[in-house]
Scaffold this motif. Structure first.
Motif, PDB file in Angstrom:
ATOM      1  N   PRO A  69      -8.309  12.842 -28.126  1.00 24.40           N
ATOM      2  CA  PRO A  69      -8.531  14.184 -27.170  1.00 24.40           C
ATOM      3  C   PRO A  69      -8.402  15.590 -27.775  1.00 24.40           C
ATOM      4  O   PRO A  69      -7.948  15.503 -29.188  1.00 24.40           O
ATOM      5  CB  PRO A  69      -7.669  13.907 -25.914  1.00 24.40           C
ATOM      6  CG  PRO A  69      -6.674  13.099 -26.315  1.00 24.40           C
ATOM      7  CD  PRO A  69      -7.316  12.114 -27.413  1.00 24.40           C
ATOM      8  N   GLY A  70      -8.591  16.397 -27.165  1.00 26.32           N
ATOM      9  CA  GLY A  70      -8.659  17.780 -27.835  1.00 26.32           C
ATOM     10  C   GLY A  70      -7.303  18.071 -28.639  1.00 26.32           C
ATOM     11  O   GLY A  70      -7.150  18.684 -29.684  1.00 26.32           O
ATOM     12  N   SER A  71      -6.049  17.723 -27.965  1.00 25.07           N
ATOM     13  CA  SER A  71      -4.912  17.838 -28.758  1.00 25.07           C
ATOM     14  C   SER A  71      -4.835  17.181 -30.177  1.00 25.07           C
ATOM     15  O   SER A  71      -4.278  17.807 -30.994  1.00 25.07           O
ATOM     16  CB  SER A  71      -3.632  17.149 -28.024  1.00 25.07           C
ATOM     17  OG  SER A  71      -3.691  17.646 -26.651  1.00 25.07           O
ATOM     18  N   PHE A  96      -1.706  26.839 -24.765  1.00 30.84           N
ATOM     19  CA  PHE A  96      -1.897  26.214 -25.842  1.00 30.84           C
ATOM     20  C   PHE A  96      -1.858  26.844 -27.083  1.00 30.84           C
ATOM     21  O   PHE A  96      -1.573  26.363 -28.090  1.00 30.84           O
ATOM     22  CB  PHE A  96      -3.752  25.967 -25.808  1.00 30.84           C
ATOM     23  CG  PHE A  96      -3.881  25.192 -24.334  1.00 30.84           C
ATOM     24  CD1 PHE A  96      -3.583  23.640 -24.707  1.00 30.84           C
ATOM     25  CD2 PHE A  96      -4.376  25.418 -23.261  1.00 30.84           C
ATOM     26  CE1 PHE A  96      -3.777  22.731 -23.680  1.00 30.84           C
ATOM     27  CE2 PHE A  96      -4.329  24.620 -22.115  1.00 30.84           C
ATOM     28  CZ  PHE A  96      -4.218  23.004 -22.697  1.00 30.84           C
ATOM     29  N   VAL A 143      -6.373  30.916 -29.426  1.00 28.87           N
ATOM     30  CA  VAL A 143      -7.214  30.094 -28.637  1.00 28.87           C
ATOM     31  C   VAL A 143      -8.060  31.072 -28.085  1.00 28.87           C
ATOM     32  O   VAL A 143      -7.922  32.349 -27.637  1.00 28.87           O
ATOM     33  CB  VAL A 143      -6.207  29.724 -27.560  1.00 28.87           C
ATOM     34  CG1 VAL A 143      -7.082  28.890 -26.362  1.00 28.87           C
ATOM     35  CG2 VAL A 143      -5.181  28.904 -27.877  1.00 28.87           C
ATOM     36  N   ALA A 145     -10.446  30.404 -25.601  1.00 30.76           N
ATOM     37  CA  ALA A 145     -10.544  30.298 -24.165  1.00 30.76           C
ATOM     38  C   ALA A 145      -9.214  29.620 -23.720  1.00 30.76           C
ATOM     39  O   ALA A 145      -9.076  28.603 -23.539  1.00 30.76           O
ATOM     40  CB  ALA A 145     -11.928  29.496 -23.777  1.00 30.76           C
ATOM     41  N   THR A 147      -7.194  28.093 -21.217  1.00 27.32           N
ATOM     42  CA  THR A 147      -7.530  27.464 -20.003  1.00 27.32           C
ATOM     43  C   THR A 147      -6.185  27.609 -18.947  1.00 27.32           C
ATOM     44  O   THR A 147      -6.202  27.394 -17.859  1.00 27.32           O
ATOM     45  CB  THR A 147      -7.528  25.818 -20.408  1.00 27.32           C
ATOM     46  OG1 THR A 147      -8.468  25.886 -21.523  1.00 27.32           O
ATOM     47  CG2 THR A 147      -8.366  25.254 -19.162  1.00 27.32           C
ATOM     48  N   ASP A 172      -9.029  27.386 -31.516  1.00 28.05           N
ATOM     49  CA  ASP A 172      -9.404  26.444 -30.203  1.00 28.05           C
ATOM     50  C   ASP A 172     -10.389  26.897 -29.336  1.00 28.05           C
ATOM     51  O   ASP A 172     -10.495  28.011 -28.427  1.00 28.05           O
ATOM     52  CB  ASP A 172      -7.914  26.574 -29.274  1.00 28.05           C
ATOM     53  CG  ASP A 172      -7.845  25.447 -28.182  1.00 28.05           C
ATOM     54  OD1 ASP A 172      -8.829  25.325 -27.380  1.00 28.05           O
ATOM     55  OD2 ASP A 172      -6.977  24.817 -28.033  1.00 28.05           O
ATOM     56  N   VAL A 174     -11.850  24.447 -26.992  1.00 25.13           N
ATOM     57  CA  VAL A 174     -11.730  23.312 -26.097  1.00 25.13           C
ATOM     58  C   VAL A 174     -12.476  23.753 -24.824  1.00 25.13           C
ATOM     59  O   VAL A 174     -13.251  22.884 -24.510  1.00 25.13           O
ATOM     60  CB  VAL A 174     -10.275  22.619 -25.750  1.00 25.13           C
ATOM     61  CG1 VAL A 174     -10.398  21.548 -24.856  1.00 25.13           C
ATOM     62  CG2 VAL A 174      -9.590  22.329 -27.102  1.00 25.13           C
ATOM     63  N   THR A 175     -12.133  24.806 -24.280  1.00 25.02           N
ATOM     64  CA  THR A 175     -12.856  25.324 -23.059  1.00 25.02           C
ATOM     65  C   THR A 175     -14.041  25.953 -23.201  1.00 25.02           C
ATOM     66  O   THR A 175     -14.788  26.190 -22.412  1.00 25.02           O
ATOM     67  CB  THR A 175     -11.748  25.972 -22.266  1.00 25.02           C
ATOM     68  OG1 THR A 175     -11.071  24.650 -21.514  1.00 25.02           O
ATOM     69  CG2 THR A 175     -12.172  26.782 -20.918  1.00 25.02           C
ATOM     70  N   GLN A 197     -14.293  16.811 -22.235  1.00 23.71           N
ATOM     71  CA  GLN A 197     -14.259  16.697 -20.850  1.00 23.71           C
ATOM     72  C   GLN A 197     -14.185  18.271 -20.153  1.00 23.71           C
ATOM     73  O   GLN A 197     -13.765  18.296 -18.922  1.00 23.71           O
ATOM     74  CB  GLN A 197     -12.753  16.228 -20.578  1.00 23.71           C
ATOM     75  CG  GLN A 197     -11.486  16.875 -20.676  1.00 23.71           C
ATOM     76  CD  GLN A 197     -10.977  16.892 -22.112  1.00 23.71           C
ATOM     77  OE1 GLN A 197     -11.586  16.860 -23.029  1.00 23.71           O
ATOM     78  NE2 GLN A 197      -9.694  17.150 -21.908  1.00 23.71           N
ATOM     79  N   LYS A 198     -14.443  19.386 -20.882  1.00 21.73           N
ATOM     80  CA  LYS A 198     -14.511  20.558 -20.017  1.00 21.73           C
ATOM     81  C   LYS A 198     -15.834  21.094 -19.891  1.00 21.73           C
ATOM     82  O   LYS A 198     -16.687  20.493 -19.116  1.00 21.73           O
ATOM     83  CB  LYS A 198     -13.780  21.366 -20.956  1.00 21.73           C
ATOM     84  CG  LYS A 198     -12.423  20.933 -21.584  1.00 21.73           C
ATOM     85  CD  LYS A 198     -11.027  21.344 -20.924  1.00 21.73           C
ATOM     86  CE  LYS A 198     -10.034  20.604 -21.294  1.00 21.73           C
ATOM     87  NZ  LYS A 198      -8.605  21.167 -21.245  1.00 21.73           N
TER      88      LYS A 198
HETATM   89  C1  LIG Z   1      -7.572  20.662 -22.435  1.00 21.38           C
HETATM   90  C2  LIG Z   1      -7.290  21.892 -23.653  1.00 21.38           C
HETATM   91  C3  LIG Z   1      -6.605  21.395 -24.909  1.00 21.38           C
HETATM   92  C4  LIG Z   1      -6.225  19.921 -24.958  1.00 21.38           C
HETATM   93  O1  LIG Z   1      -7.200  18.967 -24.795  1.00 21.38           O
HETATM   94  P1  LIG Z   1      -6.647  17.310 -24.482  1.00 21.38           P
HETATM   95  O2  LIG Z   1      -7.951  16.716 -24.524  1.00 21.38           O
HETATM   96  O3  LIG Z   1      -5.970  17.404 -23.018  1.00 21.38           O
HETATM   97  O4  LIG Z   1      -5.877  17.006 -25.377  1.00 21.38           O
HETATM   98  C5  LIG Z   1      -6.243  22.093 -25.882  1.00 21.38           C
HETATM   99  N1  LIG Z   1      -6.684  23.427 -25.780  1.00 21.38           N
HETATM  100  C6  LIG Z   1      -7.353  24.011 -24.630  1.00 21.38           C
HETATM  101  C7  LIG Z   1      -7.431  25.328 -24.580  1.00 21.38           C
HETATM  102  C8  LIG Z   1      -7.390  23.067 -23.461  1.00 21.38           C
HETATM  103  O5  LIG Z   1      -8.201  23.597 -22.402  1.00 21.38           O
END
Ligand SMILES: *Cc1c(COP(=O)(O)O)cnc(C)c1O
Length: 393
Positions: A69-71, A96, A143, A145, A147, A172, A174-175, A197-198
């Protein structure tokens, strides 16, 4: 013990991720598993890389999904680029950013913290000041975005400042990927990670990353090997790299990658610009409805993420019982506050397949009904009409 198949309840996912997964993506996940070195699978990997280059707006060769996952994408960036003793400027304006700081420490680096207010964008001037005060810093991490708060930072401006000071950027996204403008090459971002998943609306569990040539130079020039064997990109590239000859590194999550591929194909069909415009349009309608109800946003207007709407919980309203009612009566999941915002804020996601008119109108009417039942001090009967007016404008 009862031994029977698991049947997940029907949910509408409007939290901070995961978002609703489109039936096309779910169907892709159920296709027959093939070998992770099958020539057909290698072809699929190449398509995924190309689709990710489109989504990230980059020509970076080193673009691929990390099998976690994102982490893990976050750890990939820090583990590969931070060497023991490196000074790393880390912008912290939410949960984050705090995790980025933790990553720097665990890689043996020294974090230089740019402390930002929760719910606000990172201030580029503070980043500039930190770099002037720490001329030996090698990396700036932030970061795009956040979240946890719903704030969007100016990635282009911060990355430009990093370059002026000869630093790499770790970003980052992710979002942000697929939800707001993100131009890895035009903005000069160096090591960028995201999640599935975002706004991509694939299931959780994969982390697209992309590394610039400058970032790969720092990786090649390392004096010590990357501490993590699994995340060491110089090894991962033997599997995800160029040509037909791929060597085993780990067994790729084959079916999860079918799902990501389908989600990326859908993004391409819609067009990145259109997807971004869609997130903005539905955000405007949701905002009109929430504000008509009397709820107020945490983040100032011009620093807001359309895909993550953080609003203050009205006085005297019990956070957990409202979210429980939404889940039980409407199958609707919204996000709780995280960290400093726990119990104070709701986070309403409009991400990917969860960003439609149907989602906006369901959320507004459900939230209004539940808040009215809880005797909350809200304006009744105004939200759906305000959203409809926003759509008509
Ligand atoms: C969700 C998220 C993560 C972590 O992603 P995971 O898939 O939960 O490990 C990291 N950074 C941001 C900004 C996120 O929204």
């Amino acid at each position: 013990m009862s031994s029977s198949s698991f049947q997940p309840p029907q949910r509408v996912l409007m939290g901070p991720g995961p978002s609703d997964v489109h039936p096309r993506v779910l169907a892709a996940l159920a296709k027959p598993t093939i070998g992770h070195l099958d020539p057909a699978f290698v072809g699929l990997m190449d398509e995924i890389k190309a689709e990710l280059q489109y989504a990230f707006q980059t020509a970076n060769e080193m673009t691929m999904p990390v099998s976690a996952p994102g982490s893990a994408g976050m750890e990939t960036c820090f583990a590969n680029l931070v060497e023991p003793g490196d000074e790393v400027v880390v912008c912290v304006n939410g949960v984050f950013g705090t995790r980025m700081k933790e990553n720097v420490i665990r890689c043996g680096g020294t974090p230089v913290i740019v402390e930002g207010e929760w719910g606000r964008a990172v201030d580029p001037d503070q980043v500039r000041d930190a770099l002037k005060a720490h001329p030996d810093a090698k990396i700036v991490a932030f970061v795009h975005a956040e979240t946890s708060t719903g704030a969007r930072s100016d990635a282009a401006a911060i990355a430009a400042i990093a370059r002026e000071h000869d630093c790499l950027s770790i970003v980052d996204t992710v979002t942000s990927l697929g939800g707001i403008e993100l131009k890895v090459d035009d903005w000069g971002l160096d090591a960028v990670y995201s999640g599935t998943q975002k706004c991509l609306s694939a299931p959780p569990g994969l982390s697209p990353v992309t590394f610039s040539a400058r970032a790969l130079e720092k990786l090649k020039a390392r004096a010590t090997p990357v501490q993590s064997w699994f995340l060491d990109l110089s090894l991962v590239m033997g599997y995800w790299g160029e040509g037909q000859q791929r060597s085993y590194h780990h067994t790729a999550p084959v079916n999860a990658l079918y799902g990501l591929h389908e989600a990326l194909v859908m993004l391409h069909e819609e067009g990145l610009e259109n997807a971004i415009a869609r997130h903005r349009r539905h955000h405007e309608a949701l905002k009109a409805g929430l504000e008509a109800m009397g709820l107020s946003y945490v983040v100032p207007q011009d620093e807001r993420l359309p895909q993550l709407n953080a609003v203050w919980i009205p006085d005297g309203v019990d956070d957990a019982s409202v979210r429980r009612r939404l889940l039980e009566d409407y199958g609707l999941e919204i996000g709780a506050g995280l960290g400093d915002f726990a119990g104070k804020v709701w986070r309403i996601g409009l991400m990917g397949a969860s960003c439609t008119k149907r989602h906006v109108l369901l959320c507004l009417s459900a939230l209004e009904t539940v808040l009215a039942e809880a005797q909350a001090p809200i304006e009744r009967g105004a939200a759906v009409e305000a959203a409809a007016a926003a759509y008509a404008a």
